[in-house]
Scaffold this motif. Structure first.
Motif, PDB file in Angstrom:
ATOM      1  N   TYR A   1       0.848  -1.194   0.000  1.00  0.00           N
ATOM      2  CA  TYR A   1       0.000   0.000   0.000  1.00  0.00           C
ATOM      3  C   TYR A   1       0.879   1.238   0.000  1.00  0.00           C
ATOM      4  CZ  TYR A   1      -3.311   3.593   1.408  1.00  0.00           C
ATOM      5  OH  TYR A   1      -4.061   4.742   1.462  1.00  0.00           O
TER       6      TYR A   1
ATOM      7  N   ASN B   1       0.360   7.990  -2.422  1.00  0.00           N
ATOM      8  CA  ASN B   1      -0.431   8.082  -3.657  1.00  0.00           C
ATOM      9  C   ASN B   1      -1.753   7.334  -3.578  1.00  0.00           C
ATOM     10  OD1 ASN B   1       1.545   9.566  -5.313  1.00  0.00           O
ATOM     11  ND2 ASN B   1       2.798   7.706  -5.036  1.00  0.00           N
TER      12      ASN B   1
ATOM     13  N   ALA C   1      -2.409   4.206  -3.456  1.00  0.00           N
ATOM     14  CA  ALA C   1      -2.434   3.169  -4.496  1.00  0.00           C
ATOM     15  C   ALA C   1      -2.031   1.823  -3.897  1.00  0.00           C
ATOM     16  CB  ALA C   1      -1.505   3.542  -5.638  1.00  0.00           C
ATOM     17  N   TYR C   2      -2.528   0.764  -4.526  1.00  0.00           N
ATOM     18  CA  TYR C   2      -2.216  -0.605  -4.114  1.00  0.00           C
ATOM     19  C   TYR C   2      -1.439  -1.288  -5.245  1.00  0.00           C
ATOM     20  CZ  TYR C   2      -5.773   0.082  -0.503  1.00  0.00           C
ATOM     21  OH  TYR C   2      -6.496   0.563   0.572  1.00  0.00           O
TER      22      TYR C   2
ATOM     23  N   ARG D   1      -0.791  -2.031 -10.665  1.00  0.00           N
ATOM     24  CA  ARG D   1      -1.210  -0.930  -9.786  1.00  0.00           C
ATOM     25  C   ARG D   1      -2.736  -0.831  -9.807  1.00  0.00           C
ATOM     26  NH1 ARG D   1      -2.448   4.614  -9.794  1.00  0.00           N
ATOM     27  NH2 ARG D   1      -1.296   5.870  -8.244  1.00  0.00           N
ATOM     28  N   PHE D   2      -3.321  -0.618  -8.615  1.00  0.00           N
ATOM     29  CA  PHE D   2      -4.777  -0.508  -8.480  1.00  0.00           C
ATOM     30  C   PHE D   2      -5.119   0.674  -7.583  1.00  0.00           C
ATOM     31  CE2 PHE D   2      -3.700  -4.924  -9.246  1.00  0.00           C
ATOM     32  CZ  PHE D   2      -4.576  -5.292 -10.255  1.00  0.00           C
ATOM     33  N   SER D   3      -6.291   1.218  -7.820  1.00  0.00           N
ATOM     34  CA  SER D   3      -6.731   2.359  -7.011  1.00  0.00           C
ATOM     35  C   SER D   3      -7.372   1.926  -5.707  1.00  0.00           C
ATOM     36  CB  SER D   3      -7.721   3.215  -7.811  1.00  0.00           C
ATOM     37  OG  SER D   3      -8.852   2.423  -8.183  1.00  0.00           O
ATOM     38  N   SER D   4      -7.779   0.646  -5.626  1.00  0.00           N
ATOM     39  CA  SER D   4      -8.413   0.153  -4.398  1.00  0.00           C
ATOM     40  C   SER D   4      -8.087  -1.326  -4.225  1.00  0.00           C
ATOM     41  CB  SER D   4      -9.931   0.340  -4.456  1.00  0.00           C
ATOM     42  OG  SER D   4     -10.498  -0.518  -5.443  1.00  0.00           O
TER      43      SER D   4
ATOM     44  N   SER E   1     -10.615  -3.482  -6.262  1.00  0.00           N
ATOM     45  CA  SER E   1     -10.323  -3.681  -7.685  1.00  0.00           C
ATOM     46  C   SER E   1      -9.154  -4.658  -7.865  1.00  0.00           C
ATOM     47  CB  SER E   1     -10.009  -2.345  -8.365  1.00  0.00           C
ATOM     48  OG  SER E   1      -8.911  -1.709  -7.739  1.00  0.00           O
TER      49      SER E   1
END
Length: 453
Positions: free
Chosen positions: A254, A258, A260-261, A274-277, A280
């Motif tokens: 995490y 940013n 981001a995950y 890369r994921f926003s949550s 997702s």
């Protein structure tokens, strides 16, 4: 106390055994044994003070003693001189081909069996199809200077478990052989079973001296659980409870700055997404994967070498006195973009000297790793059933210099010994795996109730 001697044969139709004076004095010997077989013999003192064991061809034949054996340990109990120990290495996957009798693993076993002279024991390889229960004999595989050979030997003093995987271990025939040799013949069986990663951690959490080395580890329950661990530790690993070779391992990081995950894993090649949550991430990465048999482990911010994360493989073995010693230490450097340091993921083996050129630093971390491995070996031995004699630990060192245990393996791989500077310790680990049979044989003769209670 077992003593090691050179062994020679003399041509004679009489049952004769010539022994050194230190064995001859104050000993009333009438039988000689090898594995499960014994026979009557006349014992004579070696002439000219020779410090070797000489047996007649008749005794050698009655005992089914292989002709290539040149060094051996002897044990005296009551009126019997026991030669050995005869160590059966039990495995599966045999083929009908003499050149490669156990397929791709033939080279591994040839190296183990070649350690017989260094250990002063008599090891052989066998499987379920090689046992003659009626005669109490085994059609065993040996590896000699002539290559693979088969010879008939008695049942062994001890059995070293080298089954290749959990599937072979669960086979009915494997279980029946182990149970029969242990219960009916009182033959100790060492290093049985594969460790379940989660069970190992759960057992060690109850041991105060071991707890300090353990990252938070739990069975997968939900992605809410992962979210909480990410908030606390910044990164987690999701891995199979019974996995090996780094297969099926996922690293989730995490990035708070940013929001981001990131998920790093291997799917034919190393991947980083890369994921926003977290939601997702879960839908994409784990959409077709069941997480029922996975565990979640706190990620550790590891020290790096050449800007690549490191962990350390430490081998612990029991020696012929039955005591834990550290036989090998090596660093493993992660492949580019890999979530693990495994060689099949692009990892690379380094010696401790390559990682720590400074001798003081090298000494400090060698001692830290050795201390951790010895503490954890003793703790695991108390918590696990069966006779454990070999453990491979995967340790990490964090940026503060603290040691963390990621995994403990009951049948550790040997890929670290591909490094040319580790050939000597490769021989040591193989030798120790066999010489522990000396200790077990002594215990079987002197204190059998301790082993089979």
């Amino acid at each position: 106390m077992a003593k090691r001697f050179k062994l020679e044969r003399v041509q004679s139709e009489k049952s004769l055994v010539y022994i050194p004076s230190n064995l001859y004095e104050n000993k009333i010997l009438s039988t000689v044994g090898f594995g499960s077989t014994e026979c009557q013999a006349e014992f004579l003192q070696q002439p000219n003070g020779r410090n070797v064991i000489s047996i007649s061809s008749k005794v050698s034949k009655e005992l089914h003693l292989p002709s290539h054996i040149e060094t051996i340990h002897v044990f005296t109990k009551d009126n019997c001189l026991h030669l050995g120990p005869l160590i059966g290495i039990f495995s599966s996957g045999f083929t009908p081909f003499q050149v490669r009798p156990i397929g791709e693993r033939s080279f591994l076993f040839s190296k183990i069996l070649s350690s017989q002279s260094a250990a002063g024991v008599v090891p052989f390889l066998f499987g379920d199809g090689h046992i003659d229960w009626e005669r109490g004999l085994i059609n065993a595989y040996f590896f000699t200077d002539k290559g693979w050979e088969q010879d008939v030997v008695p049942f062994p003093n001890v059995v070293y478990d080298r089954l290749p995987n959990r599937r072979s271990e669960k086979l009915k025939v494997s279980k029946e052989i182990k149970e029969r040799l242990e219960k009916d013949y009182l033959i100790p069986w060492y290093n049985p079973g594969f460790f379940n990663k989660l069970e190992i951690f759960e057992k060690l959490y109850n041991t105060p001296e071991a707890e300090t080395y353990l990252p938070e580890t739990a069975p997968f329950q939900s992605f809410h659980q992962i979210e909480q661990m990410l908030a606390e530790h910044g990164q987690v690993f999701i891995k199979p409870q019974n996995g090996s070779l780094g297969l099926g391992v996922y690293q989730i990081i995490y990035d708070k700055k940013n929001a981001a995950y990131y998920c790093r894993y291997r799917d034919q090649q190393n991947k980083l997404q890369r994921f926003s949550s977290l939601e997702s991430l879960a839908k994409v990465v784990f959409a077709k994967r069941s997480l029922d048999r996975m565990l979640v482990q706190q990620g550790i911010y590891l020290i790096k070498h050449q800007d690549r994360p490191l962990d350390f493989r430490v081998h612990a073995n029991k020696d012929e006195k039955g005591e834990w010693i550290i036989s090998a230490i090596a660093a493993k450097m992660a492949g580019n973009g890999s979530p693990t340091t495994h060689l099949n993921n692009g990892g690379e083996v380094k010696t401790l000297e390559e990682i720590y050129p400074d001798e003081q630093e090298q000494k400090l971390y060698r001692e830290k790793l050795e201390e951790a491995a010895l503490i954890l070996s003793n703790a695991l031995e108390k918590q696990i059933g069966g006779i454990v004699a070999e453990i491979g630990f995967d340790f990490g060192i964090d940026r503060n210099g603290d040691i963390w245990m990621f995994e403990a393996n009951s049948k550790p791989g040997r890929s670290i010994f591909s490094h040319p500077e580790l050939r000597e310790v490769d021989l040591l680990t193989r030798k120790l795996a066999l010489s522990f049979g000396i200790y077990l044989t002594e215990q079987t003769l002197e204190n059998p109730e301790e082993l089979f209670r």
